[in-house]
Design an enzyme around this catalytic site. Structure first.
Site, mmCIF file in Angstrom:
data_model
loop_
_atom_site.group_PDB
_atom_site.id
_atom_site.type_symbol
_atom_site.label_atom_id
_atom_site.label_comp_id
_atom_site.label_asym_id
_atom_site.label_seq_id
_atom_site.Cartn_x
_atom_site.Cartn_y
_atom_site.Cartn_z
ATOM 1 N N ARG A 142 0.840 -1.205 0.000
ATOM 2 C CA ARG A 142 0.000 0.000 0.000
ATOM 3 C C ARG A 142 0.874 1.253 0.000
ATOM 4 O O ARG A 142 0.573 2.227 -0.658
ATOM 5 C CB ARG A 142 -0.941 -0.006 1.200
ATOM 6 C CG ARG A 142 -2.280 -0.682 0.956
ATOM 7 C CD ARG A 142 -2.165 -2.125 0.472
ATOM 8 N NE ARG A 142 -3.449 -2.799 0.385
ATOM 9 C CZ ARG A 142 -3.959 -3.532 1.374
ATOM 10 N NH1 ARG A 142 -3.274 -3.729 2.490
ATOM 11 N NH2 ARG A 142 -5.138 -4.111 1.216
ATOM 12 N N ASP A 171 -0.120 -6.326 -3.534
ATOM 13 C CA ASP A 171 -1.550 -6.201 -3.207
ATOM 14 C C ASP A 171 -2.259 -5.546 -4.385
ATOM 15 O O ASP A 171 -1.639 -5.264 -5.415
ATOM 16 C CB ASP A 171 -1.753 -5.412 -1.898
ATOM 17 C CG ASP A 171 -2.958 -5.933 -1.123
ATOM 18 O OD1 ASP A 171 -4.063 -5.946 -1.703
ATOM 19 O OD2 ASP A 171 -2.804 -6.332 0.036
ATOM 20 N N HIS A 242 -6.489 -10.066 -3.875
ATOM 21 C CA HIS A 242 -5.538 -8.968 -3.656
ATOM 22 C C HIS A 242 -4.493 -8.937 -4.766
ATOM 23 O O HIS A 242 -3.293 -8.757 -4.514
ATOM 24 C CB HIS A 242 -4.869 -9.100 -2.280
ATOM 25 C CG HIS A 242 -5.765 -8.722 -1.132
ATOM 26 N ND1 HIS A 242 -6.062 -7.416 -0.826
ATOM 27 C CD2 HIS A 242 -6.451 -9.485 -0.250
ATOM 28 C CE1 HIS A 242 -6.888 -7.390 0.232
ATOM 29 N NE2 HIS A 242 -7.141 -8.636 0.595
ATOM 30 N N GLU A 306 -9.346 -12.718 1.944
ATOM 31 C CA GLU A 306 -10.285 -11.813 1.291
ATOM 32 C C GLU A 306 -10.324 -12.031 -0.227
ATOM 33 O O GLU A 306 -9.996 -11.135 -1.004
ATOM 34 C CB GLU A 306 -9.910 -10.358 1.618
ATOM 35 C CG GLU A 306 -10.035 -10.065 3.100
ATOM 36 C CD GLU A 306 -9.684 -8.635 3.468
ATOM 37 O OE1 GLU A 306 -10.361 -8.065 4.332
ATOM 38 O OE2 GLU A 306 -8.698 -8.089 2.906
ATOM 39 N N TRP A 371 -6.393 -14.100 11.393
ATOM 40 C CA TRP A 371 -6.306 -12.644 11.582
ATOM 41 C C TRP A 371 -7.590 -12.038 12.101
ATOM 42 O O TRP A 371 -7.581 -10.922 12.610
ATOM 43 C CB TRP A 371 -5.854 -11.952 10.309
ATOM 44 C CG TRP A 371 -6.797 -11.962 9.151
ATOM 45 C CD1 TRP A 371 -6.877 -12.920 8.170
ATOM 46 C CD2 TRP A 371 -7.775 -10.979 8.814
ATOM 47 N NE1 TRP A 371 -7.848 -12.593 7.258
ATOM 48 C CE2 TRP A 371 -8.416 -11.404 7.620
ATOM 49 C CE3 TRP A 371 -8.177 -9.773 9.392
ATOM 50 C CZ2 TRP A 371 -9.431 -10.673 7.007
ATOM 51 C CZ3 TRP A 371 -9.199 -9.043 8.778
ATOM 52 C CH2 TRP A 371 -9.810 -9.491 7.603
ATOM 53 N N ASP A 398 -2.779 -1.035 12.835
ATOM 54 C CA ASP A 398 -3.406 0.030 12.036
ATOM 55 C C ASP A 398 -4.733 0.459 12.665
ATOM 56 O O ASP A 398 -5.393 1.370 12.144
ATOM 57 C CB ASP A 398 -3.604 -0.389 10.571
ATOM 58 C CG ASP A 398 -4.394 -1.672 10.411
ATOM 59 O OD1 ASP A 398 -4.364 -2.530 11.322
ATOM 60 O OD2 ASP A 398 -5.054 -1.828 9.357
ATOM 61 N N GLU A 449 -2.657 1.572 4.702
ATOM 62 C CA GLU A 449 -3.589 2.432 3.960
ATOM 63 C C GLU A 449 -3.542 3.870 4.482
ATOM 64 O O GLU A 449 -3.645 4.824 3.714
ATOM 65 C CB GLU A 449 -5.024 1.921 4.105
ATOM 66 C CG GLU A 449 -5.338 0.655 3.332
ATOM 67 C CD GLU A 449 -5.186 -0.579 4.189
ATOM 68 O OE1 GLU A 449 -4.351 -0.578 5.125
ATOM 69 O OE2 GLU A 449 -5.905 -1.555 3.930
HETATM 70 C C1 ACM Z 1 -6.039 -9.252 6.259
HETATM 71 O O1 ACM Z 1 -6.138 -8.396 7.144
HETATM 72 N N1 ACM Z 1 -6.782 -9.177 5.172
HETATM 73 C C2 ACM Z 1 -5.122 -10.364 6.365
#
Ligand code: ACM
Length: 518
Positions: A142, A171, A242, A306, A371, A398, A449
Site C-alpha cells: 500500500r 496487493d 488482492h 479476502e 487474523w 493500524d 492504507e
Molecule cells: C487481512 O487483514 N486481510 C489479512
C-alpha cells in the site's frame, strides 16, 4: 528494566565497565555476535572492543548447553568479566540486545556521546523465549518504503528480540517485488495513479501517483542485514485475491480475456482475482521461484485472504475448471488454488503460509495466520495446522491505540491499546495442550492504507510492538509489575534511537529525556 522481560534475571552486587581497553574473546560461531555488538555500540560509544584471547568479555557457543533451545542465552556479568553463552549463535544475538539494554540508554544513540561511563549492572541472566515466531508484518504494497527504513526497522525488531519481518510485497494497490520473468509487474503494477483519502469507500482521492519497487539486490542485502541480527525476512506474495496490481500488468491472468484494469486506487476488498487457468498457476510458480531465490526463509506467505468468488462464479473458464475438478462450487477453487501453490513450495523445500479468516478448511500443508478471531486459530490448530497468531483486536497496529480524538486516522471498529496487545495470549491456557502446542508464536501487523511515512509507521508500532515482543518472549511477564516499569526505562531507549512513538502515558518516576510523539 529489559524488554522483553527476561525469564530469569538476578542482580548481583557491582558493575562492569566497558572502556577503550575492553577486549572480547569470541571464537568460531561466536564471532558474528561479537561483531554485532561492536557494530551496534560503535556509533554512540566509539568502543573498539578489540578481539583478544584474554577477554574479559567472553562469548561462547556451546551446543552441549542444555535448556537454552535455539535462541536462549545465559549472561553472567561480574565486576571484572562478562560471559555470554548460548547453544546456538542466535542465542548470542539475543544476549547482545540484553547487553545493549543494560547499558545507559545513550548507548543506543546514532551519534557519538561523550562523558557517559559505559557501565552495566552485574547480573545473572538465563533467558529463553516461549515462542519461536515473534514478528511483525509491514505492508509495503500500500505504501512503498525504502530499504534504508526496512533496515532501521530490522534493528528495532532485533532490539526487542523479535525474529521475523514479514514483508507484504504485493496487493491490489501495488506490486513491489522485482520479477525478471514478468517485468511489467513492477513497471506497471508498481504505480497507482492516486490513493483513496480516508477509509474504504470514502470516494475521495489525492492527486498524487504512488510508485515504488525494490531491486533484487536491495532485497538480498536486506535479507543479509537481517540475518546478521537474527531476523528472518518472510516474503508475502498475495494470491488468488488482492491481485489487481498484477492484473493491471498482465490482463491475461484475470478471469475475463480482453479486460483491462488499472492498479487499484481504492481501499477495501477488490473483487478482481486471478483466474484459475493453467497460465496463472505457471505465473505464480515462476514468480515464487524468483522469490525463493531472493528470500531463503523457510516460510513463504501466499496471502489467501479476502478472495471474493464473484468473478469465478461467472467466468466460463472458472466454471469449466470447477466442473473438471468435480468441485461442489467455484468457492472451492480457493482451496484448490492454494493447494497447488502449497505443493510447489513444499517441493521446493519451503513451508507455505497463508492467512486464515474463518473456521473453513485450508489445505493441510499450510501454516496459518488467523487474523480475524483467535477462535479461528484454535479451529486451525485442532485440524493440525501450525499457527502464528495475528488476531486483529490484539495485533493489528493500524487500529488506533487510544480513543483520543487526536489519534491519527486508523481502521474503524476497535481500539487496540497497549494493554490489549500485552494481554493477548498467543496460546491461551483455555486451549487443550495439543492445540496450544501447534502455536508457533505471534506477530503484529502494520497495514499502511492510512500511513505514509516511516515516522507514521513508527508511531503505530511503538510502544505497542514492545508489548507484543514482551509477551511473545515471556508470557509470564506481568503488565503492572514487569512490563510497565520496564517500559518507563525503555522510553529513554526509544528516544535515544529517535523512534517516533506514542507517549507511554503513565506517571513517570523521574525525568526522562524528551521524546518525539505526534
Ligand atoms: C487481512 O487483514 N486481510 C489479512
Amino acid at each position: 528494566m529489559i524488554i522483553p522481560h527476561p525469564t530469569h534475571l538476578a542482580r548481583i552486587p557491582g558493575r562492569f565497565t566497558f572502556d577503550e581497553s575492553t577486549t572480547v574473546r569470541a571464537e568460531g560461531a561466536a564471532g558474528p555476535a561479537a561483531a554485532l555488538l561492536r557494530t551496534l555500540l560503535a556509533p554512540a560509544t566509539g568502543l573498539p572492543l578489540r578481539s583478544s584471547p584474554a577477554g574479559p568479555v567472553v562469548f561462547v557457543v556451546d551446543p552441549e548447553l542444555g535448556g537454552l533451545g535455539a535462541e536462549g542465552y545465559g549472561l553472567t556479568v561480574g565486576p571484572d568479566a562478562l560471559l555470554l553463552r548460548a547453544a546456538r549463535p542466535e542465542g548470542l544475538l539475543r544476549g547482545v540486545q540484553t547487553i545493549r539494554q543494560l547499558l545507559p540508554a545513550e548507548a543506543l544513540s546514532p551519534r557519538p556521546v561523550a562523558d557517559v561511563p559505559w557501565r552495566i549492572p552485574c547480573v545473572q541472566v538465563t533467558d529463553v523465549p516461549r515462542f519461536g515466531w515473534r514478528g511483525m508484518m509491514l505492508d509495503v504494497a500500500r505504501r512503498f518504503q525504502p530499504v534504508s527504513f526496512l533496515r532501521r526497522f530490522v534493528d528495532l525488531l532485533a532490539l526487542h528480540k523479535l525474529n521475523v519481518l514479514h514483508l507484504h510485497l504485493t496487493d491490489d494497490q501495488g506490486w513491489r517485488m522485482p520479477v525478471a520473468a514478468y517485468p511489467r509487474l513492477t513497471e506497471v503494477g508498481g504505480t497507482r495513479a492516486r490513493s483513496m483519502l480516508g477509509r474504504a469507500g470514502s470516494g475521495r482521492f489525492d492527486a498524487a501517483p504512488h510508485s515504488g519497487a525494490y531491486t533484487a539486490a536491495e532485497l538480498r542485502s536486506l535479507v543479509a542485514y537481517a540475518a546478521e541480527r537474527g531476523v528472518s525476512v518472510v516474503p508475502e506474495i498475495e494470491m488468488p485475491g488482492h491481485a489487481r496490481a498484477a492484473l493491471a500488468a498482465y490482463p491475461g491472468l484475470g478471469n475475463f480475456p480482453g479486460r483491462r484494469l488499472e492498479v487499484w486506487t481504492e481501499w477495501g476488498v477488490c473483487e478482481n482475482t486471478f483466474g484459475v487457468h493453467d497460465e496463472v498457476l505457471e505465473f505464480c510458480r515462476t514468480v515464487l521461484g524468483e522469490v525463493l531465490d531472493v528470500f531463503p526463509s523457510p516460510y513463504v506467505h501466499v496471502g489467501g485472504d479476502e478472495c471474493p468468488v464473484t468473478e469465478w462464479e461467472t467466468s466460463p473458464e472458472a466454471l469449466a475448471r470447477t466442473a473438471e475438478l468435480g468441485l461442489a462450487a467455484p468457492r472451492a477453487l480457493h482451496g484448490w488454488f492454494l493447494g497447488r501453490i502449497g505443493e510447489f513450495l513444499l517441493e521446493a523445500g519451503r513451508r507455505p503460509l497463508c492467512w486464515a479468516e474463518d473456521s473453513g478448511v485450508l489445505p493441510p500443508q499450510f501454516t496459518v495466520m488467523p487474523w480475524r478471531d483467535a477462535g479461528h486459530g484454535l479451529a486451525a490448530a485442532r485440524r493440525g495446522h501450525p499457527v502464528v497468531m495475528a488476531p486483529h483486536r490484539a495485533t493489528y497496529l493500524d487500529y488506533p491505540q487510544s480513543d483520543d480524538p487526536g489519534e491519527p486516522l486508523g481502521q474503524a471498529g476497535a481500539v487496540v491499546d497497549l494493554r490489549a496487545v500485552h494481554a493477548a495470549e498467543a496460546a491461551p491456557p483455555s486451549w487443550e495442550p495439543a492445540a496450544a502446542a501447534r502455536v508457533l508464536g505471534t506477530q503484529a501487523q502494520v497495514w499502511t492504507e492510512f500511513v505514509r511515512t516511516p515516522e507514521e509507521i513508527e508511531y503505530l508500532a511503538f510502544p505497542r510492538l514492545c508489548a507484543l515482543a514482551d509477551r511473545a518472549w515471556n508470557p509470564a511477564s506481568d503488565w503492572a509489575t514487569d512490563f510497565l516499569p520496564a517500559l518507563q526505562h525503555h522510553e529513554a531507549r526509544l528516544a535515544a534511537l529517535g523512534v517516533t512513538h506514542r507517549a507511554v502515558g503513565i506517571p513517570r518516576r523521574g525525568p526522562l529525556p524528551s521524546t518525539t510523539s505526534h
